[in-house]
Design a protein around this motif. Sequence first.
Motif, PDB file in Angstrom:
ATOM      1  N   ARG A  52       0.836  -1.210   0.000  1.00 10.38           N
ATOM      2  CA  ARG A  52       0.000   0.000   0.000  1.00 10.38           C
ATOM      3  C   ARG A  52       0.863   1.249   0.000  1.00 10.38           C
ATOM      4  O   ARG A  52       0.638   2.176  -0.779  1.00 10.38           O
ATOM      5  CB  ARG A  52      -0.917   0.001   1.227  1.00 10.38           C
ATOM      6  N   ASN A  53       1.881   1.280   0.850  1.00 12.26           N
ATOM      7  CA  ASN A  53       2.740   2.461   0.938  1.00 12.26           C
ATOM      8  C   ASN A  53       3.518   2.684  -0.354  1.00 12.26           C
ATOM      9  O   ASN A  53       3.700   3.825  -0.786  1.00 12.26           O
ATOM     10  CB  ASN A  53       3.679   2.347   2.139  1.00 12.26           C
ATOM     11  N   ALA A  54       3.966   1.599  -0.985  1.00 13.78           N
ATOM     12  CA  ALA A  54       4.672   1.721  -2.269  1.00 13.78           C
ATOM     13  C   ALA A  54       3.733   2.295  -3.331  1.00 13.78           C
ATOM     14  O   ALA A  54       4.135   3.140  -4.147  1.00 13.78           O
ATOM     15  CB  ALA A  54       5.214   0.360  -2.706  1.00 13.78           C
ATOM     16  N   GLU A  55       2.483   1.858  -3.302  1.00 15.55           N
ATOM     17  CA  GLU A  55       1.492   2.375  -4.253  1.00 15.55           C
ATOM     18  C   GLU A  55       1.231   3.863  -4.008  1.00 15.55           C
ATOM     19  O   GLU A  55       1.138   4.655  -4.952  1.00 15.55           O
ATOM     20  CB  GLU A  55       0.197   1.580  -4.132  1.00 15.55           C
ATOM     21  N   ILE A  56       1.145   4.247  -2.736  1.00 13.22           N
ATOM     22  CA  ILE A  56       0.935   5.659  -2.395  1.00 13.22           C
ATOM     23  C   ILE A  56       2.114   6.493  -2.898  1.00 13.22           C
ATOM     24  O   ILE A  56       1.919   7.546  -3.512  1.00 13.22           O
ATOM     25  CB  ILE A  56       0.726   5.836  -0.878  1.00 13.22           C
ATOM     26  N   ARG A  57       3.343   6.020  -2.681  1.00 14.65           N
ATOM     27  CA  ARG A  57       4.522   6.746  -3.156  1.00 14.65           C
ATOM     28  C   ARG A  57       4.528   6.872  -4.679  1.00 14.65           C
ATOM     29  O   ARG A  57       4.843   7.924  -5.225  1.00 14.65           O
ATOM     30  CB  ARG A  57       5.802   6.038  -2.696  1.00 14.65           C
ATOM     31  N   ARG A  58       4.178   5.770  -5.347  1.00 15.68           N
ATOM     32  CA  ARG A  58       4.151   5.786  -6.817  1.00 15.68           C
ATOM     33  C   ARG A  58       3.139   6.807  -7.322  1.00 15.68           C
ATOM     34  O   ARG A  58       3.438   7.624  -8.196  1.00 15.68           O
ATOM     35  CB  ARG A  58       3.798   4.385  -7.344  1.00 15.68           C
ATOM     36  N   GLY A  63       1.999  12.536  -9.568  1.00 16.70           N
ATOM     37  CA  GLY A  63       1.348  13.836  -9.505  1.00 16.70           C
ATOM     38  C   GLY A  63       0.103  13.922  -8.641  1.00 16.70           C
ATOM     39  O   GLY A  63      -0.494  14.994  -8.536  1.00 16.70           O
ATOM     40  N   HIS A  64      -0.316  12.837  -8.034  1.00 21.42           N
ATOM     41  CA  HIS A  64      -1.484  12.908  -7.149  1.00 21.42           C
ATOM     42  C   HIS A  64      -1.122  13.695  -5.894  1.00 21.42           C
ATOM     43  O   HIS A  64      -0.022  13.560  -5.360  1.00 21.42           O
ATOM     44  CB  HIS A  64      -1.950  11.505  -6.750  1.00 21.42           C
ATOM     45  N   SER A  65      -2.045  14.505  -5.422  1.00 25.85           N
ATOM     46  CA  SER A  65      -1.785  15.332  -4.241  1.00 25.85           C
ATOM     47  C   SER A  65      -1.928  14.502  -2.963  1.00 25.85           C
ATOM     48  O   SER A  65      -2.575  13.443  -2.947  1.00 25.85           O
ATOM     49  CB  SER A  65      -2.781  16.497  -4.177  1.00 25.85           C
ATOM     50  N   ILE A  66      -1.331  15.006  -1.906  1.00 28.88           N
ATOM     51  CA  ILE A  66      -1.443  14.343  -0.603  1.00 28.88           C
ATOM     52  C   ILE A  66      -2.906  14.330  -0.165  1.00 28.88           C
ATOM     53  O   ILE A  66      -3.386  13.335   0.373  1.00 28.88           O
ATOM     54  CB  ILE A  66      -0.534  15.013   0.442  1.00 28.88           C
ATOM     55  N   GLU A  67      -3.628  15.419  -0.435  1.00 27.23           N
ATOM     56  CA  GLU A  67      -5.053  15.479  -0.072  1.00 27.23           C
ATOM     57  C   GLU A  67      -5.836  14.368  -0.775  1.00 27.23           C
ATOM     58  O   GLU A  67      -6.663  13.709  -0.168  1.00 27.23           O
ATOM     59  CB  GLU A  67      -5.651  16.842  -0.438  1.00 27.23           C
ATOM     60  N   ARG A  68      -5.574  14.192  -2.055  1.00 29.19           N
ATOM     61  CA  ARG A  68      -6.277  13.161  -2.841  1.00 29.19           C
ATOM     62  C   ARG A  68      -5.951  11.764  -2.318  1.00 29.19           C
ATOM     63  O   ARG A  68      -6.826  10.921  -2.143  1.00 29.19           O
ATOM     64  CB  ARG A  68      -5.882  13.295  -4.316  1.00 29.19           C
ATOM     65  N   LEU A  69      -4.664  11.505  -2.070  1.00 31.40           N
ATOM     66  CA  LEU A  69      -4.245  10.194  -1.559  1.00 31.40           C
ATOM     67  C   LEU A  69      -4.836   9.936  -0.175  1.00 31.40           C
ATOM     68  O   LEU A  69      -5.269   8.828   0.129  1.00 31.40           O
ATOM     69  CB  LEU A  69      -2.715  10.109  -1.524  1.00 31.40           C
ATOM     70  N   SER A  70      -4.866  10.974   0.635  1.00 23.30           N
ATOM     71  CA  SER A  70      -5.450  10.864   1.967  1.00 23.30           C
ATOM     72  C   SER A  70      -6.912  10.428   1.877  1.00 23.30           C
ATOM     73  O   SER A  70      -7.356   9.527   2.591  1.00 23.30           O
ATOM     74  CB  SER A  70      -5.343  12.212   2.682  1.00 23.30           C
ATOM     75  N   ASP A  72      -8.408   8.970  -0.825  1.00 29.75           N
ATOM     76  CA  ASP A  72      -8.525   7.666  -1.489  1.00 29.75           C
ATOM     77  C   ASP A  72      -8.224   6.494  -0.559  1.00 29.75           C
ATOM     78  O   ASP A  72      -8.840   5.435  -0.662  1.00 29.75           O
ATOM     79  CB  ASP A  72      -7.576   7.586  -2.692  1.00 29.75           C
ATOM     80  N   TYR A  73      -7.277   6.668   0.341  1.00 24.39           N
ATOM     81  CA  TYR A  73      -6.859   5.570   1.216  1.00 24.39           C
ATOM     82  C   TYR A  73      -7.446   5.654   2.626  1.00 24.39           C
ATOM     83  O   TYR A  73      -7.190   4.782   3.452  1.00 24.39           O
ATOM     84  CB  TYR A  73      -5.326   5.511   1.284  1.00 24.39           C
ATOM     85  N   GLY A  74      -8.186   6.721   2.899  1.00 26.41           N
ATOM     86  CA  GLY A  74      -8.795   6.869   4.228  1.00 26.41           C
ATOM     87  C   GLY A  74      -7.759   7.081   5.318  1.00 26.41           C
ATOM     88  O   GLY A  74      -7.914   6.593   6.435  1.00 26.41           O
ATOM     89  N   ILE A  83       4.451   8.920   4.729  1.00 25.16           N
ATOM     90  CA  ILE A  83       4.696   7.821   3.786  1.00 25.16           C
ATOM     91  C   ILE A  83       5.447   8.333   2.558  1.00 25.16           C
ATOM     92  O   ILE A  83       6.453   7.754   2.155  1.00 25.16           O
ATOM     93  CB  ILE A  83       3.386   7.131   3.373  1.00 25.16           C
ATOM     94  N   VAL A  84       4.980   9.402   1.966  1.00 27.86           N
ATOM     95  CA  VAL A  84       5.582   9.861   0.716  1.00 27.86           C
ATOM     96  C   VAL A  84       6.955  10.494   0.908  1.00 27.86           C
ATOM     97  O   VAL A  84       7.772  10.470  -0.012  1.00 27.86           O
ATOM     98  CB  VAL A  84       4.650  10.812  -0.090  1.00 27.86           C
ATOM     99  N   TYR A  85       7.213  11.044   2.075  1.00 31.94           N
ATOM    100  CA  TYR A  85       8.520  11.679   2.307  1.00 31.94           C
ATOM    101  C   TYR A  85       9.489  10.793   3.073  1.00 31.94           C
ATOM    102  O   TYR A  85      10.608  11.217   3.347  1.00 31.94           O
ATOM    103  CB  TYR A  85       8.348  13.011   3.010  1.00 31.94           C
ATOM    104  N   SER A  86       9.091   9.562   3.404  1.00 32.24           N
ATOM    105  CA  SER A  86      10.029   8.667   4.092  1.00 32.24           C
ATOM    106  C   SER A  86      11.070   8.181   3.086  1.00 32.24           C
ATOM    107  O   SER A  86      10.846   8.198   1.888  1.00 32.24           O
ATOM    108  CB  SER A  86       9.283   7.486   4.704  1.00 32.24           C
ATOM    109  N   LYS A  87      12.194   7.719   3.573  1.00 35.16           N
ATOM    110  CA  LYS A  87      13.288   7.319   2.701  1.00 35.16           C
ATOM    111  C   LYS A  87      13.241   5.838   2.321  1.00 35.16           C
ATOM    112  O   LYS A  87      14.197   5.318   1.796  1.00 35.16           O
ATOM    113  CB  LYS A  87      14.613   7.639   3.364  1.00 35.16           C
TER     114      LYS A  87
END
Length: 88
Positions: A52-58, A63-70, A72-74, A83-87
């Motif tokens: 799930r986290n890999a999909e969110i990063r991808r 170009g999907h926004s953090i708001e949109r991902l938030s 979509d994934y609840g 998740i997106v800024y982790s290394k």
Amino acid sequence: MKYINAESAFPQRLVDEMQQYVEGGWVYVPARRHSRKAWGERSGSKEALKRRNAEIRRRFCEGHSIERLSSDYGLAYDTVKKIVYSKK
């Protein structure tokens, strides 16, 4: 965890030895390290979260926004941001 009487599980010499340290008390005997599984390994939750986290990063990289991902994934905005800024 189930209570087991030491006299029914151990040789008497070992019970005598343990009584020198703990007499009439409770003792926890942990599982061997190699036999314990980390959180989520048995159920597959750990692997599912990795996917799930890999999909969110991808999707974020696409170009999907953090708001949109938030939405979509609840997940909370800050959770997606971590998740997106982790290394990983």
